[in-house]
Each structure stands twice: as C-alpha cells, then as structure tokens.
Write a protein that holds these residues in place. Structure first.
Motif, short mmCIF file in Angstrom:
data_model
loop_
_atom_site.label_atom_id
_atom_site.label_comp_id
_atom_site.label_asym_id
_atom_site.label_seq_id
_atom_site.Cartn_x
_atom_site.Cartn_y
_atom_site.Cartn_z
N HIS A 15 -4.93 -4.23 18.46
CA HIS A 15 -5.27 -3.24 19.48
C HIS A 15 -4.73 -1.89 19.04
O HIS A 15 -3.54 -1.78 18.73
N ASP A 25 -9.41 -2.50 26.89
CA ASP A 25 -9.23 -3.87 26.40
C ASP A 25 -10.53 -4.38 25.79
O ASP A 25 -10.73 -4.28 24.59
N ASP A 26 -11.42 -4.94 26.59
CA ASP A 26 -12.66 -5.48 26.04
C ASP A 26 -13.43 -4.38 25.31
O ASP A 26 -13.61 -3.28 25.82
N TRP A 29 -10.64 -3.68 20.67
CA TRP A 29 -9.85 -4.28 19.60
C TRP A 29 -10.57 -4.13 18.27
O TRP A 29 -11.78 -3.86 18.22
N CYS A 118 -7.54 -15.10 18.59
CA CYS A 118 -8.49 -15.59 19.59
C CYS A 118 -9.67 -16.27 18.91
O CYS A 118 -10.02 -15.94 17.78
N THR A 125 -16.02 -10.52 22.56
CA THR A 125 -15.83 -9.67 23.74
C THR A 125 -14.80 -8.58 23.46
O THR A 125 -14.98 -7.43 23.86
N LYS A 126 -13.72 -8.93 22.81
CA LYS A 126 -12.61 -8.00 22.58
C LYS A 126 -12.91 -6.96 21.51
O LYS A 126 -12.47 -5.82 21.60
#
Length: 143
Positions: A15, A25-26, A29, A118, A125-126
């Motif tokens: 991040h 956030d989403d 990254w 993840c 998504t991130k």
C-alpha cells in the motif's frame, strides 16, 4: 512475489504511503515496483525496488511477465518469484514532500506503509486496475 497456500495462490501487495493514499484501500494497492531510466536493466531495478519497498531481497528463479500498459500510458515490466516474507515486517524507504500543501512544511513519509498477502480474488479488488492483468498471467502460468 507469490506463494502457494492452503487457499491457493497468494500474492504480496503493498500500500503506498503518504497522505494522498492514507484513506484509500480497494483499487489503491500495488505490486512492489519502481521506475527505471534509459540504459538501466529493468530486472535489476525491479529487484532493487522490491528491496527498497519491502526491506527484503528477492531470491530464487524469476519469471518475466508480459508488459502491462497502465491507463497513464506507462508500461510496467514485472517478474514473478515464489517466496514468503512476513508482511507485517515490511519496511520501506521514505520520501519527502510539502505537507499540508502550501504550508512550507516538509514531511517524510514511507514509500510503502503496509503490505498484505492475499489470494488472487481479493488481490483483484485491492490492486490498481492497470496491474490486474499481471494477476491473470501469473494465474495462467501457475496452472
């Protein structure tokens, strides 16, 4: 960096640090990466940037992925390497900028403020939208 876990393939995302990204956030990254100058070896720069953004060195065989064109027009050259580092222990270099804007105060911020392992579905998504194609290629190569 990726690893094979009980839930399947997981990737390490970072991040970005600094006030602009603090509450995002989403879709905010990234993979650890940096820019290289004309004449520099992109692979050597990728390994250096990984170290600068995570505090960990890359070791093991690396697989070059297809270049990914970003919405800005920039091209990302990326390599996949299997590995496992402690995301909670990631420490990056820092950068300085005037903050708040027009305040005359220069503050220092980490280039990366945190990291996350993840699975691919969550990573899609991130991750910044322009980098998601790298996940697709990694998944295809590992199957």
């Amino acid at each position: 960096m990726y690893r094979k876990g009980e839930r399947g393939i997981e990737v390490l995302l970072v991040h970005p640090g600094g006030p602009f990204w603090a509450k995002k956030d989403d879709g905010a990254w990234s993979i650890p990466k940096g820019e290289y100058a004309e004449g520099e070896d992109p692979f050597a720069v990728a390994k250096r940037e990984f170290y600068e953004e995570t505090g960990s060195a890359v070791s093991g065989p690396c697989v070059e992925l297809s270049p990914a064109k970003q919405p800005s027009g920039k091209i990302i050259k990326a390599w996949a390497v299997e590995g496992d580092i402690d995301a909670a222990s990631v420490r990056s270099n820092s950068f300085s900028m005037e903050w708040p804007p027009k305040s005359g105060r220069v503050q220092s911020f980490p280039e990366v403020d945190r990291a996350l392992w993840c699975e691919l579905q969550l990573a899609r998504t991130k991750l910044l939208p322009g980098q998601r194609v790298l996940l697709d290629e990694l998944e295809q190569r590992l199957r």
